[in-house]
Motif scaffolding. Structure first.
Motif, PDB file in Angstrom:
ATOM      1  N   VAL A  48      45.244   6.059  32.326  1.00 44.12           N
ATOM      2  CA  VAL A  48      45.285   4.888  31.443  1.00 44.12           C
ATOM      3  C   VAL A  48      43.940   4.168  31.485  1.00 44.12           C
ATOM      4  CG1 VAL A  48      46.327   2.613  31.145  1.00 44.12           C
ATOM      5  CG2 VAL A  48      47.773   4.595  31.622  1.00 44.12           C
ATOM      6  N   THR A  49      43.424   3.832  30.322  1.00 43.14           N
ATOM      7  CA  THR A  49      42.195   3.034  30.256  1.00 43.14           C
ATOM      8  C   THR A  49      42.465   1.839  29.347  1.00 43.14           C
ATOM      9  OG1 THR A  49      41.290   4.098  28.297  1.00 43.14           O
ATOM     10  CG2 THR A  49      40.834   5.151  30.420  1.00 43.14           C
ATOM     11  N   VAL A  50      41.475   0.943  29.264  1.00 43.90           N
ATOM     12  CA  VAL A  50      41.667  -0.241  28.451  1.00 43.90           C
ATOM     13  C   VAL A  50      41.927   0.128  26.995  1.00 43.90           C
ATOM     14  CG1 VAL A  50      39.216  -0.640  27.972  1.00 43.90           C
ATOM     15  CG2 VAL A  50      40.814  -2.562  27.942  1.00 43.90           C
ATOM     16  N   SER A  51      41.413   1.278  26.568  1.00 42.47           N
ATOM     17  CA  SER A  51      41.604   1.637  25.156  1.00 42.47           C
ATOM     18  C   SER A  51      43.083   1.873  24.826  1.00 42.47           C
ATOM     19  CB  SER A  51      40.756   2.851  24.794  1.00 42.47           C
ATOM     20  OG  SER A  51      41.231   3.981  25.484  1.00 42.47           O
ATOM     21  N   ASP A  52      43.900   2.134  25.848  1.00 43.67           N
ATOM     22  CA  ASP A  52      45.339   2.267  25.595  1.00 43.67           C
ATOM     23  C   ASP A  52      45.976   0.931  25.220  1.00 43.67           C
ATOM     24  OD1 ASP A  52      46.021   5.077  26.172  1.00 43.67           O
ATOM     25  OD2 ASP A  52      45.230   4.617  28.157  1.00 43.67           O
ATOM     26  N   PHE A  53      45.307  -0.173  25.566  1.00 39.42           N
ATOM     27  CA  PHE A  53      45.879  -1.499  25.320  1.00 39.42           C
ATOM     28  C   PHE A  53      45.233  -2.203  24.130  1.00 39.42           C
ATOM     29  CE2 PHE A  53      46.416  -0.645  29.903  1.00 39.42           C
ATOM     30  CZ  PHE A  53      47.794  -0.644  29.935  1.00 39.42           C
ATOM     31  N   VAL A  54      44.282  -1.487  23.488  1.00 41.47           N
ATOM     32  CA  VAL A  54      43.557  -2.068  22.366  1.00 41.47           C
ATOM     33  C   VAL A  54      43.796  -1.208  21.130  1.00 41.47           C
ATOM     34  CG1 VAL A  54      41.256  -2.628  21.478  1.00 41.47           C
ATOM     35  CG2 VAL A  54      41.800  -3.047  23.884  1.00 41.47           C
ATOM     36  N   PHE A  55      43.974  -1.869  19.979  1.00 37.76           N
ATOM     37  CA  PHE A  55      44.245  -1.146  18.733  1.00 37.76           C
ATOM     38  C   PHE A  55      43.399  -1.771  17.636  1.00 37.76           C
ATOM     39  CE2 PHE A  55      46.918  -0.424  14.882  1.00 37.76           C
ATOM     40  CZ  PHE A  55      46.948   0.963  14.911  1.00 37.76           C
ATOM     41  N   SER A  56      42.626  -0.940  16.955  1.00 43.08           N
ATOM     42  CA  SER A  56      41.730  -1.465  15.917  1.00 43.08           C
ATOM     43  C   SER A  56      42.238  -1.188  14.510  1.00 43.08           C
ATOM     44  CB  SER A  56      40.328  -0.866  16.097  1.00 43.08           C
ATOM     45  OG  SER A  56      39.790  -1.319  17.324  1.00 43.08           O
ATOM     46  N   GLY A  57      43.408  -0.599  14.415  1.00 45.93           N
ATOM     47  CA  GLY A  57      43.915  -0.160  13.109  1.00 45.93           C
ATOM     48  C   GLY A  57      44.373  -1.286  12.187  1.00 45.93           C
ATOM     49  N   LEU A  58      44.414  -2.524  12.703  1.00 43.94           N
ATOM     50  CA  LEU A  58      44.814  -3.632  11.828  1.00 43.94           C
ATOM     51  C   LEU A  58      43.607  -4.419  11.316  1.00 43.94           C
ATOM     52  CD1 LEU A  58      48.016  -5.113  13.542  1.00 43.94           C
ATOM     53  CD2 LEU A  58      47.770  -3.094  12.113  1.00 43.94           C
ATOM     54  N   ALA A  59      42.412  -3.967  11.686  1.00 47.51           N
ATOM     55  CA  ALA A  59      41.215  -4.720  11.294  1.00 47.51           C
ATOM     56  C   ALA A  59      41.019  -4.716   9.780  1.00 47.51           C
ATOM     57  CB  ALA A  59      39.985  -4.145  12.007  1.00 47.51           C
ATOM     58  N   LYS A  60      41.373  -3.595   9.159  1.00 49.37           N
ATOM     59  CA  LYS A  60      41.300  -3.531   7.705  1.00 49.37           C
ATOM     60  C   LYS A  60      42.711  -3.469   7.140  1.00 49.37           C
ATOM     61  CE  LYS A  60      36.948  -0.998   7.166  1.00 49.37           C
ATOM     62  NZ  LYS A  60      36.402   0.314   6.792  1.00 49.37           N
TER      63      LYS A  60
END
Lengths: 212, 212, 212, 212, 212, 212
Positions: A48-60
């Motif tokens: 598990v890394t921090v990227s598992d807790f971050v999601f960028s798919g709602l930016a657009k």
């Protein structure tokens, strides 16, 4: 001061035995594992890394050049494995001028919405058939209780958007028109169970790719 | 067609008896009633209006002209009675340049954050003491598992803001510095249980109004 | 043998102090008390009798001499206070020849149905818009997952009936036609959010007593 | 009397079909299986023995010859697979004279403590920053609500010990000092989010093996 | 009209990404997978058909030509995988004249019973040792709170039957006589912990196949 | 430095608005209020003190000079209001030489036991009628899954004691002998539903004060 190193040692020895248990701090979904009633199995914490807790798919926002001139972009457990087991998830709504998120329910969650651009007219209907309807401005928040039919309509002349959050990592989404008209449920049966006219049913079945 | 009126009658007679049960569609908090382990008693459905489900208090950010140059504006059950019993709530974060939401936990909920302006550096620490740290751009989403220490810092030269949602109508909020330094917990005991130096403790107690 | 009387005494003295706690064996609803997110307050155990746990209202079917030629008789917490807090409830379905329980959802519960007379065609639709449809014979059981749209239609030339159970004391009941047409939701808004033709909407609003 | 054998037969035939379901009486963790949001998969009931439900690891206290002069010995699901899915677990606290269990939280559980030897000063702090502090004698019980910061300190001149139970098989354990100082969270960021002086942070990072 | 096809496209593109999440509408048990605290892993939705949600095993009563002249036919998750994760299940009771479902508990569920033929005398006992006893007629409903000892006895001269529902997919079933007498628990220990006479214990152990 | 006072001000102003919500950190039972499915209403936080979270009633064992030569001392919500809503509670077991805690269940909780003096033979029986039996030494821990019949017997020649914890603030306690023999359930019905001989039933009814 060397005493302090014993402190470090202490923690490493005595608490490390509980490291397995602390996995339950979170349970990032291993989407390749079999789903279960409480969610997906956990990815090994070592991976598990921090990227598992971050999601960028709602930016657009999603593409709204379609008939409803609107888009829903989900960040449910299937898109955002970090929410697995945590009892929440999100989505983004985008409504071009005239855009509509048609009547739908989330069978497994309540929803809370905050307008981030424009104006949105939102409503839900209770079991008692009472309508709760409001036109929301930027920054306004509205809550939709679990399982009830609701909708959102752009009330501005500009593009409107909102973020919505759910009380489940997997809220589900049942769009009324699709449930009624986008499958092979025989038209006569739809008529019998909705009191809609057959012509109306066949028209929408045609539009939405339903058969029967 | 007169048959149809019988339909109406039918529903009124046969389903109306379940009207009481359908109250449980939602349970708008009667904040004057006694709180309970599952939330507040329900306001009588007859008095519920759409305004119970709408909250405008997050439209503006809180005042950030303070030392942390930041503000948290909650829409928990105490501010927004419509979320009572629905397992979710919201808040708004505002961070002026240099602003900080200091280390804190929500004892009763996980949190999901979406940046709506600027950049925010956010992090949480697991039971295994691993740090999950990320600088988020506008539209980025991050999830903070229940009960873990976390913080948010403005990473932009401009005002940054975010909406956060919680998996409880009453997530709680325990700010580390206030828990340690803003009460009458004796300084010696704070030192013994945190390994902080007494001078450090007394300095922060002084600042935060603690005694002992 | 006198020793035995000490046993009795023992139990009276040592366990009686836990008598309050054992109230939580059950929590018969005091329907006059304020409802809460987890149900109604408990009737004093001293006043609870077996009749609180027994309900005779499902012995007879409801009157089916109406347009849908069907009746739903609930035994939810509002009718049957003994189920309060126990996570289950019941209802009885009666369908005259041609009878229909139209499309509806239970926002707060899954449902399990057993046919006790005749034949019933039942179906539900998933979030993926897949139809799960079956004609059930006497003794057949079917389960309807929480919050999904479903219906029941008499498939026999005789009166058919069924008992249904729910995974909540207060499952709620949202009938699609009533949610859409039996209130003051403006017809244009219904059209916008359902893609139904305005004529169709106005026709059903007329029938079901809706306005707007 | 031969009739009775039919009784045996009866049970074997008619109830044995439910044997699979009765597995859910318990779900001893198969720790080799993937963890999930509700716990570990169940060990096959055929392989379950009484030793799965018994744990002897709390019979002796942990080694307290360390800087905090204290030890925590957990019986969480990772050490005691029999508690999987049962919503409880235990641990043992040992405090030599001067011993301290420093400030920590359990992100996923409330805790109840009973002193079995000596005297222990225990305290927790609420979200409102109120301190609840008590010196407990042998046999005294204290409860610590979920997720709140708390600590235990030996208040006797002799070795003190306690058993603690949790409302989860996997309560987690976040030790404040380790969360802040035993990892690579940059010192400047720790300072910004805790208001601690940099020298203090670097000192404790040095002691606890943190970097940055 | 061609616009409408864009609508279809819209839904396929924008909502299809949430198809994975919508699996959680239901979670038909894969009984070959490992059981877990919340139930079995889900069968792949692609392989789910309506037959997963329909169960015909309660259409006929079990064989009552045995000593208790009664039969219990379960539709728990092990027999009816469609109820997995939905928090309910069913069973059918059949009682020949003189038939008895002896004292038992369901450790994990409350129960609701509806008589479908004959008369049944049913009772449960609370923690306070109060008896709640009623003779039920056809159509009468009775609820049995979770975990309490209860029984059902045929009160008619004809065959009686009932359907029962549970608040769990896996309610469990502990029959008192089997718990006490159908295993190798030493007779002396049974005597010590039940106050029953040794002769009585040995007699029932003999009948039910117990040893020791 | 004066800046710091603004910090204090900041917290007082911006976070104080959430003070109501933080009540849900805990919910000390107001035992005079009406019980509910989730527990008692909360005592006003202003009146809560540390003594609400501390219980001294388990410091001494109960009187064991009785026929079972044993005592159970509960710290359930009725005795210890601080555990309300926290999902746990405790009790103390004392067994004089020859002492027995007879067969019983907790309808609403699992139990975990730790021996603090002497030796205790403890056992539970599963739905599959399998016995899990062990003689526990001082410091040994055993877990009893929810709702299953279990017992504890002194296995030492000296007084033995144990602390037990439960996964509920209100676990309930149903003692088998009292359920069967200490009330007015007619002896014939007890016989029919337990297969015990009438003489045995009448003997124990006599002893335990039952009638019928």
């Amino acid at each position: 001061m060397p005493q302090y190193y014993i402190l470090v040692l202490f923690f490493l020895i005595f608490f490390s035995s509980s490291s397995h248990a602390s996995v339950q701090d979170f349970c990032v979904a291993d989407l390749k594992g079999p789903d279960g009633p409480a969610g997906y199995p956990c990815k090994s914490p070592a991976n598990v890394t921090v990227s598992d807790f971050v999601f960028s798919g709602l930016a657009k926002g999603g593409n709204t050049t379609n008939i409803i001139q609107a888009a829903v972009t989900p960040a449910f457990v299937a898109q955002f494995p970090g929410v697995n087991g945590l009892g929440l998830s999100m989505a983004r709504l985008d409504l071009a001028p005239g855009g509509v998120i048609p009547f739908h329910t989330h069978p497994g969650a309540s929803e809370i919405l905050v307008v981030t651009r424009g104006h949105i007219t939102a409503g839900f209907v209770s079991s008692a058939s009472t309508v709760y309807l409001e036109t929301l401005k930027k920054g306004d928040v509205m809550v939709f209780p679990q399982g009830l039919l609701h909708f959102q309509v752009n009330a501005a002349k500009i593009h409107s958007s909102a973020f919505v959050s759910f009380s489940s990592a997997s809220p589900g989404l049942q769009i009324l028109d699709f449930a009624l008209f986008a499958n092979n449920l025989p038209s006569a049966l739809v008529g019998q169970t909705t009191f809609l006219d057959l012509a109306q049913i066949k028209k929408l079945k045609g539009v939405l790719g339903g058969t029967g």
